[in-house]
Scaffold this motif. Structure first.
Motif, short mmCIF file in Angstrom:
data_model
loop_
_atom_site.label_atom_id
_atom_site.label_comp_id
_atom_site.label_asym_id
_atom_site.label_seq_id
_atom_site.Cartn_x
_atom_site.Cartn_y
_atom_site.Cartn_z
N GLU A 87 6.48 -7.56 -60.75
CA GLU A 87 7.78 -8.17 -61.03
C GLU A 87 8.05 -9.37 -60.13
O GLU A 87 8.49 -10.42 -60.58
N THR A 88 7.75 -9.22 -58.84
CA THR A 88 8.00 -10.31 -57.88
C THR A 88 7.20 -11.55 -58.24
O THR A 88 7.73 -12.66 -58.27
N PHE A 102 14.41 -6.78 -70.67
CA PHE A 102 13.04 -7.26 -70.47
C PHE A 102 12.48 -6.67 -69.18
O PHE A 102 13.17 -6.61 -68.16
N ASP A 103 11.22 -6.26 -69.18
CA ASP A 103 10.59 -5.62 -68.03
C ASP A 103 9.31 -6.36 -67.66
O ASP A 103 8.34 -6.35 -68.41
N PHE A 319 -5.30 -11.22 -62.37
CA PHE A 319 -5.22 -10.61 -61.04
C PHE A 319 -4.71 -9.16 -61.17
O PHE A 319 -3.94 -8.86 -62.09
N PRO A 320 -5.10 -8.29 -60.26
CA PRO A 320 -4.65 -6.89 -60.36
C PRO A 320 -3.13 -6.73 -60.48
O PRO A 320 -2.65 -5.86 -61.23
N TRP A 321 -2.36 -7.57 -59.79
CA TRP A 321 -0.91 -7.41 -59.85
C TRP A 321 -0.35 -7.74 -61.25
O TRP A 321 0.74 -7.29 -61.60
N MET A 322 -1.11 -8.48 -62.05
CA MET A 322 -0.63 -8.84 -63.37
C MET A 322 -0.57 -7.63 -64.31
O MET A 322 0.16 -7.66 -65.30
#
Length: 325
Positions: A87-88, A102-103, A319-322
């Protein structure tokens, strides 16, 4: 970090940037275009580039490890340490206030504005850019917004596509970007006008995986339904060689040019494959858009989080955070 110049530097020092993908053993070095800096100073424990200069042509964009966007605004913002990285980072990557419900942890990209500089995006922006807007975006057929470049490979050629969005001045109500190819010029030819904004698009790539020789690129206004190494002929345009091995697209957008105040188009690049890139969570290519530093203090490109876009292997989720990892 990505750096380049908008304009001409005299008696400058060459600034060569280095980056390695250390997820491989041995590590994969990246090829990045160099830039020029007028002066370097080391004083009081600090290393400073272009100190005390009132005007400089040098522009740089930097991202943290794993492609994390440390701040979406040019003057920085604060985050809570317990926020989701997904999210960040998406909030730093996309200049948009999501609609209710929306999430970002499970984003529906069809809801996100495809054009970062249109009136619709401007109305929903966290940082409305009323002086000038510039962005590079990942896109997919539809078209719809995506967090990364669209890529394809046949084992011989690696192809990547992204969208360029620009606007000079505030948009008029209801205006949408004009999908139109720009009038390309060298950055030196674009100096000296207060009624236009100079921009420059460059790329970088994993040089163990891809070659600097024989690469081509093209620009077009309609995204094809499928992507392969024939993307330029599919779009009905001619491919041009990459100058000095790197993508280098310079143009101006403004009010006293034949071009529209707002302008968007797609760029495709073909590079020869010379190695392997088995890791799907690190990028293979990147591209960035630079805005004339003479107009950024006035508020142009206020949101910098969408100035860099990465491309991965076609099977990658980015990227993993995606993907919430």
């Amino acid at each position: 970090m990505f750096c380049d110049n908008i304009g001409t530097e005299q008696s400058a020092v060459k600034l060569a940037l280095g980056h390695e993908d250390q997820s491989f053993n041995p590590s994969h070095p990246w090829a990045q275009p160099s830039a020029l800096a007028l002066n370097f100073v080391y004083s009081g424990g600090n290393f400073v580039i272009n100190p005390t200069l009132q005007a400089s042509t040098l522009v740089c964009h930097s991202l943290s490890k794993d492609g994390e966007v440390s701040a979406g605004l040019t003057d920085g913002i604060f985050d809570y340490g317990y926020d989701s990285k997904t999210e960040t980072n998406y909030n730093h990557l996309v200049n948009w206030i999501p609609t209710n419900g929306f999430d970002w942890n499970a984003p529906d990209w069809t809801e996100v504005p495809v054009d970062a500089c249109s009136w619709t995006a401007y109305e929903q922006a966290k940082a409305p850019e009323d002086v000038g807007c510039a962005a590079l975006l990942g896109v997919r057929p539809g078209p719809k917004r995506a967090p990364t470049m669209w890529t394809a490979t046949n084992g011989i050629t690696f192809t990547y596509v992204f969208r360029v969005d620009t606007r000079f001045g505030a948009p008029l109500a209801g205006d949408e970007a004009v999908l139109e190819l720009p009038s390309l010029s060298s950055v030196d030819e674009l100096e000296g006008s207060a009624a236009r904004m100079q921009v420059r698009v460059r790329d970088a790539y994993d040089s163990t995986f891809l070659s600097d020789a024989g690469g081509t690129y093209c620009s077009f206004t309609e995204l094809p339904a499928t992507l392969d190494s024939n993307v330029c002929s599919t779009a009905g345009v001619s491919a041009a060689p990459l100058p000095n091995g790197f993508l280098d697209v310079s143009f101006a957008v403004g009010q006293q040019l034949p071009d529209q105040i707002a302008q968007s188009f797609y760029v495709a690049v073909n590079r020869h494959v010379v190695g392997a890139h088995a890791n799907v969570v690190t990028p293979t290519v990147a591209a960035t858009i630079f805005v004339d530093p003479a107009v950024t203090p006035e508020g142009a490109d206020k949101f910098s989080g969408d100035d860099v876009v990465f491309g991965f292997m076609p099977t990658s989720n980015g990227f993993p955070w995606m993907s919430g990892q």
